[in-house]
Design a protein around this motif. Structure first.
Motif, PDB file in Angstrom:
ATOM      1  N   LEU A  83      40.950  32.345  48.350  1.00  0.00           N
ATOM      2  CA  LEU A  83      40.182  31.515  47.411  1.00  0.00           C
ATOM      3  C   LEU A  83      40.740  31.678  45.999  1.00  0.00           C
ATOM      4  CD1 LEU A  83      36.590  32.286  48.756  1.00  0.00           C
ATOM      5  CD2 LEU A  83      37.697  30.048  48.817  1.00  0.00           C
ATOM      6  N   THR A  84      41.019  32.935  45.622  1.00  0.00           N
ATOM      7  CA  THR A  84      41.539  33.219  44.281  1.00  0.00           C
ATOM      8  C   THR A  84      42.920  32.595  44.094  1.00  0.00           C
ATOM      9  OG1 THR A  84      40.255  35.265  44.198  1.00  0.00           O
ATOM     10  CG2 THR A  84      42.089  35.085  42.659  1.00  0.00           C
ATOM     11  N   GLU A  85      43.782  32.742  45.120  1.00  0.00           N
ATOM     12  CA  GLU A  85      45.125  32.150  45.030  1.00  0.00           C
ATOM     13  C   GLU A  85      45.058  30.633  44.876  1.00  0.00           C
ATOM     14  OE1 GLU A  85      47.283  33.477  48.473  1.00  0.00           O
ATOM     15  OE2 GLU A  85      47.102  35.564  47.819  1.00  0.00           O
ATOM     16  N   ASN A  86      44.003  30.032  45.424  1.00  0.00           N
ATOM     17  CA  ASN A  86      43.828  28.586  45.318  1.00  0.00           C
ATOM     18  C   ASN A  86      43.115  28.161  44.040  1.00  0.00           C
ATOM     19  OD1 ASN A  86      44.742  26.844  47.760  1.00  0.00           O
ATOM     20  ND2 ASN A  86      44.064  28.791  48.623  1.00  0.00           N
ATOM     21  N   GLY A  87      42.914  29.121  43.150  1.00  0.00           N
ATOM     22  CA  GLY A  87      42.340  28.782  41.844  1.00  0.00           C
ATOM     23  C   GLY A  87      40.836  28.630  41.849  1.00  0.00           C
ATOM     24  N   LEU A  88      40.180  29.061  42.942  1.00  0.00           N
ATOM     25  CA  LEU A  88      38.719  28.938  42.991  1.00  0.00           C
ATOM     26  C   LEU A  88      38.056  30.135  42.326  1.00  0.00           C
ATOM     27  CD1 LEU A  88      38.935  27.438  46.470  1.00  0.00           C
ATOM     28  CD2 LEU A  88      37.614  26.375  44.621  1.00  0.00           C
ATOM     29  N   ASN A  89      36.868  29.920  41.826  1.00  0.00           N
ATOM     30  CA  ASN A  89      36.176  30.951  41.063  1.00  0.00           C
ATOM     31  C   ASN A  89      35.356  31.833  42.004  1.00  0.00           C
ATOM     32  OD1 ASN A  89      35.297  32.167  38.568  1.00  0.00           O
ATOM     33  ND2 ASN A  89      33.310  31.197  38.924  1.00  0.00           N
ATOM     34  N   VAL A  90      35.722  33.123  42.071  1.00  0.00           N
ATOM     35  CA  VAL A  90      35.027  34.076  42.941  1.00  0.00           C
ATOM     36  C   VAL A  90      34.469  35.201  42.079  1.00  0.00           C
ATOM     37  CG1 VAL A  90      35.234  35.633  44.928  1.00  0.00           C
ATOM     38  CG2 VAL A  90      36.731  33.634  44.767  1.00  0.00           C
ATOM     39  N   SER A  91      33.220  35.582  42.312  1.00  0.00           N
ATOM     40  CA  SER A  91      32.676  36.754  41.623  1.00  0.00           C
ATOM     41  C   SER A  91      32.101  37.729  42.639  1.00  0.00           C
ATOM     42  CB  SER A  91      31.600  36.337  40.613  1.00  0.00           C
ATOM     43  OG  SER A  91      30.584  35.596  41.252  1.00  0.00           O
ATOM     44  N   PHE A  92      31.994  38.985  42.230  1.00  0.00           N
ATOM     45  CA  PHE A  92      31.400  40.031  43.068  1.00  0.00           C
ATOM     46  C   PHE A  92      30.003  40.361  42.518  1.00  0.00           C
ATOM     47  CE2 PHE A  92      35.919  41.865  43.792  1.00  0.00           C
ATOM     48  CZ  PHE A  92      36.130  40.998  44.856  1.00  0.00           C
ATOM     49  N   ALA A  93      29.048  40.552  43.433  1.00  0.00           N
ATOM     50  CA  ALA A  93      27.669  40.779  42.989  1.00  0.00           C
ATOM     51  C   ALA A  93      27.006  41.878  43.812  1.00  0.00           C
ATOM     52  CB  ALA A  93      26.876  39.484  43.101  1.00  0.00           C
ATOM     53  N   GLN A  94      25.892  42.387  43.259  1.00  0.00           N
ATOM     54  CA  GLN A  94      25.198  43.530  43.868  1.00  0.00           C
ATOM     55  C   GLN A  94      24.352  43.136  45.083  1.00  0.00           C
ATOM     56  OE1 GLN A  94      24.724  47.216  42.842  1.00  0.00           O
ATOM     57  NE2 GLN A  94      24.125  46.908  44.959  1.00  0.00           N
ATOM     58  N   ASP A  95      23.621  42.044  44.983  1.00  0.00           N
ATOM     59  CA  ASP A  95      22.737  41.515  46.035  1.00  0.00           C
ATOM     60  C   ASP A  95      21.462  42.344  46.216  1.00  0.00           C
ATOM     61  OD1 ASP A  95      21.766  39.813  47.941  1.00  0.00           O
ATOM     62  OD2 ASP A  95      23.351  40.130  49.405  1.00  0.00           O
ATOM     63  N   SER A  96      21.602  43.613  46.596  1.00  0.00           N
ATOM     64  CA  SER A  96      20.412  44.408  46.922  1.00  0.00           C
ATOM     65  C   SER A  96      20.448  45.767  46.252  1.00  0.00           C
ATOM     66  CB  SER A  96      20.345  44.681  48.430  1.00  0.00           C
ATOM     67  OG  SER A  96      20.040  43.527  49.145  1.00  0.00           O
ATOM     68  N   ILE A  97      19.270  46.237  45.855  1.00  0.00           N
ATOM     69  CA  ILE A  97      19.118  47.650  45.478  1.00  0.00           C
ATOM     70  C   ILE A  97      17.991  48.205  46.342  1.00  0.00           C
ATOM     71  CG2 ILE A  97      18.509  49.291  43.657  1.00  0.00           C
ATOM     72  CD1 ILE A  97      19.698  47.382  41.605  1.00  0.00           C
ATOM     73  N   SER A  98      18.326  48.998  47.313  1.00  0.00           N
ATOM     74  CA  SER A  98      17.348  49.654  48.195  1.00  0.00           C
ATOM     75  C   SER A  98      16.256  48.704  48.691  1.00  0.00           C
ATOM     76  CB  SER A  98      16.680  50.825  47.453  1.00  0.00           C
ATOM     77  OG  SER A  98      17.556  51.900  47.397  1.00  0.00           O
ATOM     78  N   ASP A  99      16.649  47.763  49.537  1.00  0.00           N
ATOM     79  CA  ASP A  99      15.667  46.856  50.128  1.00  0.00           C
ATOM     80  C   ASP A  99      15.907  46.782  51.636  1.00  0.00           C
ATOM     81  OD1 ASP A  99      17.736  45.007  50.552  1.00  0.00           O
ATOM     82  OD2 ASP A  99      17.281  43.853  48.754  1.00  0.00           O
ATOM     83  N   PRO A 100      15.136  45.964  52.357  1.00  0.00           N
ATOM     84  CA  PRO A 100      15.314  45.966  53.821  1.00  0.00           C
ATOM     85  C   PRO A 100      16.704  45.528  54.278  1.00  0.00           C
ATOM     86  CG  PRO A 100      13.231  44.948  53.228  1.00  0.00           C
ATOM     87  CD  PRO A 100      13.976  45.163  51.949  1.00  0.00           C
ATOM     88  N   TRP A 101      17.471  44.911  53.382  1.00  0.00           N
ATOM     89  CA  TRP A 101      18.799  44.427  53.743  1.00  0.00           C
ATOM     90  C   TRP A 101      19.878  45.489  53.531  1.00  0.00           C
ATOM     91  CZ3 TRP A 101      14.791  41.582  52.192  1.00  0.00           C
ATOM     92  CH2 TRP A 101      14.541  40.382  52.860  1.00  0.00           C
ATOM     93  N   TYR A 102      19.636  46.401  52.602  1.00  0.00           N
ATOM     94  CA  TYR A 102      20.704  47.347  52.210  1.00  0.00           C
ATOM     95  C   TYR A 102      20.053  48.555  51.533  1.00  0.00           C
ATOM     96  CZ  TYR A 102      24.904  49.051  49.784  1.00  0.00           C
ATOM     97  OH  TYR A 102      25.936  49.821  49.321  1.00  0.00           O
ATOM     98  N   PRO A 103      20.314  49.776  52.021  1.00  0.00           N
ATOM     99  CA  PRO A 103      19.553  50.930  51.538  1.00  0.00           C
ATOM    100  C   PRO A 103      19.995  51.483  50.186  1.00  0.00           C
ATOM    101  CG  PRO A 103      21.096  51.597  53.249  1.00  0.00           C
ATOM    102  CD  PRO A 103      21.196  50.102  53.147  1.00  0.00           C
ATOM    103  N   LEU A 104      21.259  51.267  49.780  1.00  0.00           N
ATOM    104  CA  LEU A 104      21.749  51.889  48.542  1.00  0.00           C
ATOM    105  C   LEU A 104      21.788  50.851  47.410  1.00  0.00           C
ATOM    106  CD1 LEU A 104      24.584  54.076  50.129  1.00  0.00           C
ATOM    107  CD2 LEU A 104      22.239  54.736  49.578  1.00  0.00           C
ATOM    108  N   GLY A 105      22.744  50.965  46.513  1.00  0.00           N
ATOM    109  CA  GLY A 105      22.859  50.014  45.405  1.00  0.00           C
ATOM    110  C   GLY A 105      22.239  50.564  44.144  1.00  0.00           C
ATOM    111  N   ASN A 106      22.944  50.364  42.999  1.00  0.00           N
ATOM    112  CA  ASN A 106      22.408  50.873  41.730  1.00  0.00           C
ATOM    113  C   ASN A 106      22.684  49.941  40.551  1.00  0.00           C
ATOM    114  OD1 ASN A 106      25.101  51.199  41.180  1.00  0.00           O
ATOM    115  ND2 ASN A 106      25.108  53.413  41.474  1.00  0.00           N
ATOM    116  N   GLY A 107      23.122  48.728  40.822  1.00  0.00           N
ATOM    117  CA  GLY A 107      23.343  47.771  39.726  1.00  0.00           C
ATOM    118  C   GLY A 107      24.669  47.934  39.006  1.00  0.00           C
TER     119      GLY A 107
END
Ligand SMILES: [Zn+2]
Length: 416
Positions: free
Chosen positions: A299-323
């Motif tokens: 996607l990046t090589e094709n010039g598309l805009n990609v970002s990385f995100a946290q999604d969850s901080i300790s919820d039923p989907w994912y136990p860890l995460g700290n922002g």
């Protein structure tokens, strides 16, 4: 208000410079600013890497710290089990409880230099408990953080009774972005219909769009093509985001490469949640196990805009995460095989510029006239910042310090 000069700043890894701030705005860049504003207060950034504030384009602030709430024990670690567990427990939440938890997460995000956030808020709740809480929070924290609220039907537009009407009501109440989850609807047709409905609402209320999209290892999950098509044919280029797109990691190349041209025509934004999806996906695989990551490199090589995100901080989907988005960057680069020196040097954009672009933030980055919003990391250059998952030691917003950290001191006793 007087002028403040920040000197010895390695802005965006482009080498040392200085800049001047007045009335909350950048007014000048360049080494000669000190001569020009001789009465100014001077802050020496000591050569540290200085970047725009972190932008977290995908989190669920109504779910944070609820990992222990589900009545049923998490067994499979899959997305669909987590949605079921959430459905069972969300009725018991109160506005006060949601606010209490969200503020803890927001403070943690601020401590990691985050100033721009897009939060999905579950609106498959006829009482709108979480949405009401988040609309108040958004107003209360605006001097520290810009929050965009997505009207997100966690249990579907059609799989949940009147989900489509609840999304519309949430937009009327003040949500900024239309959400959706087409891969959770009962049928392929309902999924496409939900995307279509989302676009109708976005155009009716002049909102951005951000769908949870193909968050599965099912290589037949292809709602991203519907999102690209509705974006393109409605002329909404740049205003739409596809979150997750994990299934893209399982698509055959002929299909994936065909879609790249369509994504470019739609100018689609992609949001990838590296830790979340490497935890949730691959759960039906024995070995080899998939990584749950979209095609970030292609996607990046094709010039598309990609970002990385946290999604969850300790919820039923994912136990860890700290922002801390430096952690997402570390995982994202590993899982995407994007670790050449050049890729590492250029990678901070995934958690800064690219996220802000997805959120359509206009006043972002180091330009004269922009709001003086920036963060300073505790390393001299981008490569070391990524390698050491550098901490943010200063966060400035509208020219005011909103967070400052004492760099860690390491005391040793060894004699070599
Ligand atoms: Zn999400």
């Amino acid at each position: 208000m007087s002028v403040t000069i920040y000197k010895n700043a390695n802005i965006d890894n482009q080498g040392l410079t200085s800049f001047a701030v007045e009335n909350g705005k950048f007014i000048k860049f360049g080494k000669d600013v000190e001569q020009e504003y001789q009465d100014a207060k001077v802050v020496d950034l000591q050569g540290k890497l200085t970047v725009p504030p972190f932008a977290d384009a995908h989190i669920h602030l109504d779910y944070v710290y609820t990992a222990s709430l589900p009545s049923k024990e998490t067994a499979s670690g899959t997305l669909f089990e987590a949605i079921d567990n959430w459905s069972d427990s969300k009725d018991k939440l109160t506005e006060a409880e949601i606010k209490r938890r969200a503020y803890i997460a927001i403070k943690q995000q601020i401590s990691h230099g985050v100033q721009y956030v897009r939060t999905h808020i579950d609106v498959t709740d006829p009482k709108f408990t979480a949405l009401k809480a988040m609309l108040e929070i958004k107003e209360q924290v605006k001097d520290y953080m810009d929050i965009q609220i997505v009207a997100f039907p966690q249990e579907g537009y059609f799989a949940y009774k009147d989900g489509d009407k609840l999304v519309e009501e949430a937009l009327k109440m003040g949500a900024d972005v239309v959400g959706g989850i087409p891969h959770f609807e009962f049928t392929r047709e309902d999924g496409v219909r939900s995307v279509q409905k989302g676009f109708e609402l976005a155009m009716k209320y002049d909102k951005l769009l951000d769908f949870h999209c193909d968050e599965t290892d099912d290589d037949q999950s292809r709602f991203v093509e519907s999102i690209a098509a509705f974006t393109y044919f409605n002329g909404l280029q740049g205003r739409t985001a596809a979150s997750h797109t994990c299934a893209m990691g399982s698509y055959n190349n002929a299909y994936a490469f065909k879609m790249m041209t369509k994504f470019k025509k739609a100018n689609l934004n992609f949001i990838v949640c590296p830790t979340e999806n490497c935890y949730l996906q691959g759960r039906y695989d024995t070995y080899p196990k998939r990584r749950g990551i979209s095609r970030v490199d292609e996607l990046t090589e094709n010039g598309l805009n990609v970002s990385f995100a946290q999604d969850s901080i300790s919820d039923p989907w994912y136990p860890l995460g700290n922002g801390n988005l430096m952690h997402q960057l570390d995982f994202g680069l590993h899982l995407s095989h994007m670790m050449s020196v050049e890729q590492i040097n250029n990678s901070l954009k995934f958690v800064t510029y690219n996220g802000a672009k997805t959120l359509c933030v206009k006043d972002y980055g180091f330009k004269v006239g922009n709001s003086a919003n920036f963060v300073v990391l505790n390393e001299d250059n981008a490569f070391d910042a990524v390698r050491n998952t550098a901490s943010t030691i200063l966060s400035v917003r509208n020219g005011n310090i909103i967070m400052q950290k004492e760099p860690e001191k390491v005391l040793t006793t060894y004699k070599f």
